[in-house]
Write an enzyme that holds these catalytic residues in place. Sequence first.
Site, PDB file in Angstrom:
ATOM      1  N   ASP A  98       0.802  -1.222   0.000  1.00 51.35           N
ATOM      2  CA  ASP A  98       0.000   0.000   0.000  1.00 51.35           C
ATOM      3  C   ASP A  98       0.836   1.273   0.000  1.00 51.35           C
ATOM      4  O   ASP A  98       0.578   2.198  -0.758  1.00 51.35           O
ATOM      5  CB  ASP A  98      -0.924  -0.003   1.214  1.00 51.35           C
ATOM      6  CG  ASP A  98      -1.720   1.278   1.329  1.00 51.35           C
ATOM      7  OD1 ASP A  98      -2.507   1.554   0.416  1.00 51.35           O
ATOM      8  OD2 ASP A  98      -1.533   2.004   2.323  1.00 51.35           O
ATOM      9  N   ASP A 101       4.580   0.595   4.058  1.00 51.96           N
ATOM     10  CA  ASP A 101       4.418  -0.617   4.850  1.00 51.96           C
ATOM     11  C   ASP A 101       4.336  -1.820   3.911  1.00 51.96           C
ATOM     12  O   ASP A 101       4.632  -1.717   2.718  1.00 51.96           O
ATOM     13  CB  ASP A 101       3.161  -0.505   5.717  1.00 51.96           C
ATOM     14  CG  ASP A 101       1.915  -0.170   4.891  1.00 51.96           C
ATOM     15  OD1 ASP A 101       1.961  -0.303   3.650  1.00 51.96           O
ATOM     16  OD2 ASP A 101       0.895   0.232   5.482  1.00 51.96           O
ATOM     17  N   TYR A 250      -7.979   2.798   6.420  1.00 51.05           N
ATOM     18  CA  TYR A 250      -8.718   3.360   5.288  1.00 51.05           C
ATOM     19  C   TYR A 250     -10.198   3.314   5.630  1.00 51.05           C
ATOM     20  O   TYR A 250     -10.922   2.394   5.247  1.00 51.05           O
ATOM     21  CB  TYR A 250      -8.423   2.582   3.997  1.00 51.05           C
ATOM     22  CG  TYR A 250      -7.082   2.938   3.397  1.00 51.05           C
ATOM     23  CD1 TYR A 250      -6.929   4.077   2.611  1.00 51.05           C
ATOM     24  CD2 TYR A 250      -5.962   2.159   3.651  1.00 51.05           C
ATOM     25  CE1 TYR A 250      -5.697   4.419   2.084  1.00 51.05           C
ATOM     26  CE2 TYR A 250      -4.718   2.497   3.133  1.00 51.05           C
ATOM     27  CZ  TYR A 250      -4.601   3.626   2.350  1.00 51.05           C
ATOM     28  OH  TYR A 250      -3.377   3.965   1.824  1.00 51.05           O
ATOM     29  N   GLU A 491       5.242  10.097   3.414  1.00 46.88           N
ATOM     30  CA  GLU A 491       4.956   8.720   3.008  1.00 46.88           C
ATOM     31  C   GLU A 491       4.280   8.739   1.640  1.00 46.88           C
ATOM     32  O   GLU A 491       3.438   9.588   1.357  1.00 46.88           O
ATOM     33  CB  GLU A 491       4.061   8.005   4.011  1.00 46.88           C
ATOM     34  CG  GLU A 491       3.848   6.533   3.654  1.00 46.88           C
ATOM     35  CD  GLU A 491       3.145   5.749   4.744  1.00 46.88           C
ATOM     36  OE1 GLU A 491       3.390   4.531   4.845  1.00 46.88           O
ATOM     37  OE2 GLU A 491       2.347   6.344   5.500  1.00 46.88           O
TER      38      GLU A 491
END
Length: 518
Positions: A98, A101, A250, A491
């Site tokens: 994703d 990670d 999410y 990120e």
Amino acid sequence: MANCVRCCCWLLVLMLMALAITAAVVFVRYKNGEGVFPFPGVPGAVDHKYADALAVALQFFQVQKSGKLVNNTIHWRGDSALDDGKEAGLDLSKGMYDAGDHMKFGFPMAFTATMLSWSVLEYGDAMRAADQRDSAMDALDWIMDYLVNAHPSDDVLYIQVGDPKADHKCWERPEKMKEKRPLTKITPKSPGSDVAAETAAAMAAASLVYKPINKTYSSSLLDHGERLFAFADKHRGSYTRTFPELSAFYNSTTYQDELLWAASWLYHATGNHSYLAYATGKNKDFADLGNPRYFSWDDKRAGTEVLLSRVSFFASQGSDVAQDDVLGMYKQTADAVMCILLPDSETAAFRTEGGLLYVAEWNSLQHPVASAFLAAVYSDYMLSSGKTELSCSGQSFSPADLRKFAKSQADYLLGSNPMKVSYLVGYGDRYPERVHHRGASIPADVDTGCDGHEWLETSKPNPNVATGALVGGPYKNDSFVDERDNVMQNEATTYNSALVAGLLSALVSTSSLARSLS
């Protein structure tokens, strides 16, 4: 001889005129005779700035791949997660991680596939002109293989691989993972209409991409899409209500927008009017028509409005579709979305002093990039259908104004910003060096086990470059802090890469003729 030369000259002139007229006004009809779509034109001149940036952006999909790698071009990546899905007798080794990670979240991954497909459908010719279509297709192939395997039966969809809490406690390379990777699935008793419908949308959109290439595979994807949509609609519920622990990652605010989004893609993929009627009939309230929204992985309403406006733009005069009042309301709402994006509109949304559309502090680039993609698409729909004016509260704007906005957001993220930094890693002379990404932050020959936090905490640049990563982006004051633990800004996510790939593909070529999706 002179007469022969004159004849040849006139013949050449007539041929050029015919080509020009063809590029501008030749139309093809849907097989049902209602939709009218322009023929795709030959891509115009390639803008090498955007072509180079697109080549960089697409590399992040190679960085994020899980499974047995084929023709691996990222020297610090290797095979990983080869046993994903085995506990259920499935091969879920492919797909993509994703972000920084090692989770496989089905909801944003399916959105990634939908957006990659939309980008290829609209701008595949431009991608090919930039020699990047194969890279986009490679990424789409990898995700679709995963999604197909994740749907083993009509009413079962595996929506996640890995335990996010356990995963986020570890800082290690994916190739060295030894932790358990549990599976999460939705069923009639444990529904997830949002993720099922988003996956249906991905299947339908991808079926259109593969239709000219592999009709058997395209038909299989469409079959998955229709069955997933039926599952999502029959067993309604949000997956983060079914699995509340996942809302920290999410969180889906509602499943209603995904149902409309999926129905719209299925209409384009099948020509079946029942799908259009689904969006324009009793479920139209799901769209909250008249209230413009921002497009994102969680809220598909603006994307649906633009996608359905395509039908309105190219419908035959006098056809049932052209006279559909609700479909007209979708287009009017799409117009309103465009109006809030234009900086000189009276309804213009907030943007930073540097010119970035600013909606959210976390992952601040997602909304401007997604919005810019929609603006570029809408501009091309307007030009292709001969519509030259967008009215915003009495003000008049042109397709060129929408394209100018799209370019401004692309230019900002590529370095034309107060920080003079490219937020696309690997593009330009200055970009983030400490991206929050486990694989990039740990040397390829180091096995840290779960506890490699020294590599998270070091102030040194990452030993590996996460090429193509679009980081979260700046704060409201245009500032950016390049620190690895600055997750909010530094990120990268795989779905961000799909959005920026779409935007850059839209800007690669000066051609702006829309292609039939069917």
